[in-house]
Design an enzyme around this catalytic site. Sequence first.
Site, PDB file in Angstrom:
ATOM      1  N   GLY A  15      35.778  42.746  30.964  1.00 31.31           N
ATOM      2  CA  GLY A  15      35.999  42.896  32.380  1.00 31.31           C
ATOM      3  C   GLY A  15      35.142  42.577  33.530  1.00 31.31           C
ATOM      4  O   GLY A  15      34.920  43.257  34.435  1.00 31.31           O
ATOM      5  N   ALA A  16      34.614  41.178  33.455  1.00 25.92           N
ATOM      6  CA  ALA A  16      33.499  40.727  34.028  1.00 25.92           C
ATOM      7  C   ALA A  16      34.064  39.662  35.193  1.00 25.92           C
ATOM      8  O   ALA A  16      32.973  38.815  35.921  1.00 25.92           O
ATOM      9  CB  ALA A  16      32.601  40.035  33.141  1.00 25.92           C
ATOM     10  N   ARG A  18      35.270  40.291  38.067  1.00 22.22           N
ATOM     11  CA  ARG A  18      35.413  41.133  39.421  1.00 22.22           C
ATOM     12  C   ARG A  18      34.637  42.516  39.256  1.00 22.22           C
ATOM     13  O   ARG A  18      34.509  42.885  38.331  1.00 22.22           O
ATOM     14  CB  ARG A  18      36.545  41.097  39.976  1.00 22.22           C
ATOM     15  CG  ARG A  18      37.704  41.888  39.080  1.00 22.22           C
ATOM     16  CD  ARG A  18      38.932  41.809  40.141  1.00 22.22           C
ATOM     17  NE  ARG A  18      39.657  40.710  39.947  1.00 22.22           N
ATOM     18  CZ  ARG A  18      40.461  40.286  38.910  1.00 22.22           C
ATOM     19  NH1 ARG A  18      40.800  40.859  37.909  1.00 22.22           N
ATOM     20  NH2 ARG A  18      40.733  39.037  38.972  1.00 22.22           N
ATOM     21  N   ASP A  72      42.330  38.995  26.379  1.00 26.76           N
ATOM     22  CA  ASP A  72      42.984  40.241  26.708  1.00 26.76           C
ATOM     23  C   ASP A  72      42.234  41.240  25.723  1.00 26.76           C
ATOM     24  O   ASP A  72      42.430  41.313  24.709  1.00 26.76           O
ATOM     25  CB  ASP A  72      44.524  40.348  26.317  1.00 26.76           C
ATOM     26  CG  ASP A  72      45.159  41.097  26.802  1.00 26.76           C
ATOM     27  OD1 ASP A  72      44.587  42.449  27.104  1.00 26.76           O
ATOM     28  OD2 ASP A  72      46.491  41.098  27.387  1.00 26.76           O
ATOM     29  N   TYR A 165      44.977  59.345  31.842  1.00 25.81           N
ATOM     30  CA  TYR A 165      43.680  58.644  31.989  1.00 25.81           C
ATOM     31  C   TYR A 165      42.413  59.222  31.789  1.00 25.81           C
ATOM     32  O   TYR A 165      41.564  58.413  31.100  1.00 25.81           O
ATOM     33  CB  TYR A 165      43.620  57.982  33.569  1.00 25.81           C
ATOM     34  CG  TYR A 165      42.485  57.442  33.925  1.00 25.81           C
ATOM     35  CD1 TYR A 165      42.253  56.219  33.706  1.00 25.81           C
ATOM     36  CD2 TYR A 165      41.624  57.987  34.916  1.00 25.81           C
ATOM     37  CE1 TYR A 165      41.261  55.594  34.277  1.00 25.81           C
ATOM     38  CE2 TYR A 165      40.358  57.476  35.123  1.00 25.81           C
ATOM     39  CZ  TYR A 165      40.172  56.013  34.939  1.00 25.81           C
ATOM     40  OH  TYR A 165      39.349  55.283  35.351  1.00 25.81           O
TER      41      TYR A 165
END
Length: 276
Positions: A15-16, A18, A72, A165
């Site tokens: 997840g780099a 942003r 992904d 979540y």
Amino acid sequence: MNNRPLAGRAAFVTGASRGIGKAIAVALGAAGAKVAVFAKTGEPHPKLPGTVYETAAEVEKAGGQALPIIGDLRDAEAVTEAVDRAASEFGGLDICVNNASALDLTPVGEMSLKRFDLISQVNLRGTFATLSAALPHLRESDHAHLLTIAPPLATDPKWFDGGPYTATKYGMTIMTLGAAGTEPGVAANCLWPATTIATAAVEFALGGTPMIERSRKPEIVADAALAILRKSPDAYTGNAVLVEDVLAAEGVTDLSGYAVVPGQTEFQPDIYVDPR
């Protein structure tokens, strides 16, 4: 003080493209690390800032070596290939940062199965896939660190309203802390901010501009992450800690420079954290 405490070390960050993941990747680069930048975004998004290539450029500008990889997290095969590629090109792997996450606080009675599948595949399954792919390489390192951006386990029922979540985020914590007990030589810790952080997820899923203005910059998480990742693995493992507490232990108590709005003194507490 060593300005490049992770010189020569190799890291993989999910997840780099942003937000927090980008900030951690750039901080690792500034510390001298070689950083594999893993995320879905290779082309500019119409609504969201950042790509893996932009992050890679900033890592190298900071003084590190970057390897941008598009993939992904829901594709376990792609994750394994990415981790193995990073280890091959870097000559090993010392650090794995599980940052990627999908945010949705919809209650259990209202969330669709499709949306549940998304957050569970990204948060829970994606973290498991990354851990599974990284551990064989980390076991060969003399400075092995797993770091997951996930909260301390709080059992107050008020946090259970966003049950699906919460289950996935707590699952990320449990898996990581479990690795601390079963993987000798590999430090495994979780890190979580006491206040909301100015990310696209907070802006679009929680509260828009007013929430962002009561948040801190992603760099506060990156600085705390770096403080953990430069520690000896034998000396620091099995912890689920708050960003602000990590920084305080490092002697950093003036956090004013991390405020999105200069001079802001009232911040939005993050979920799973009581106001301080």
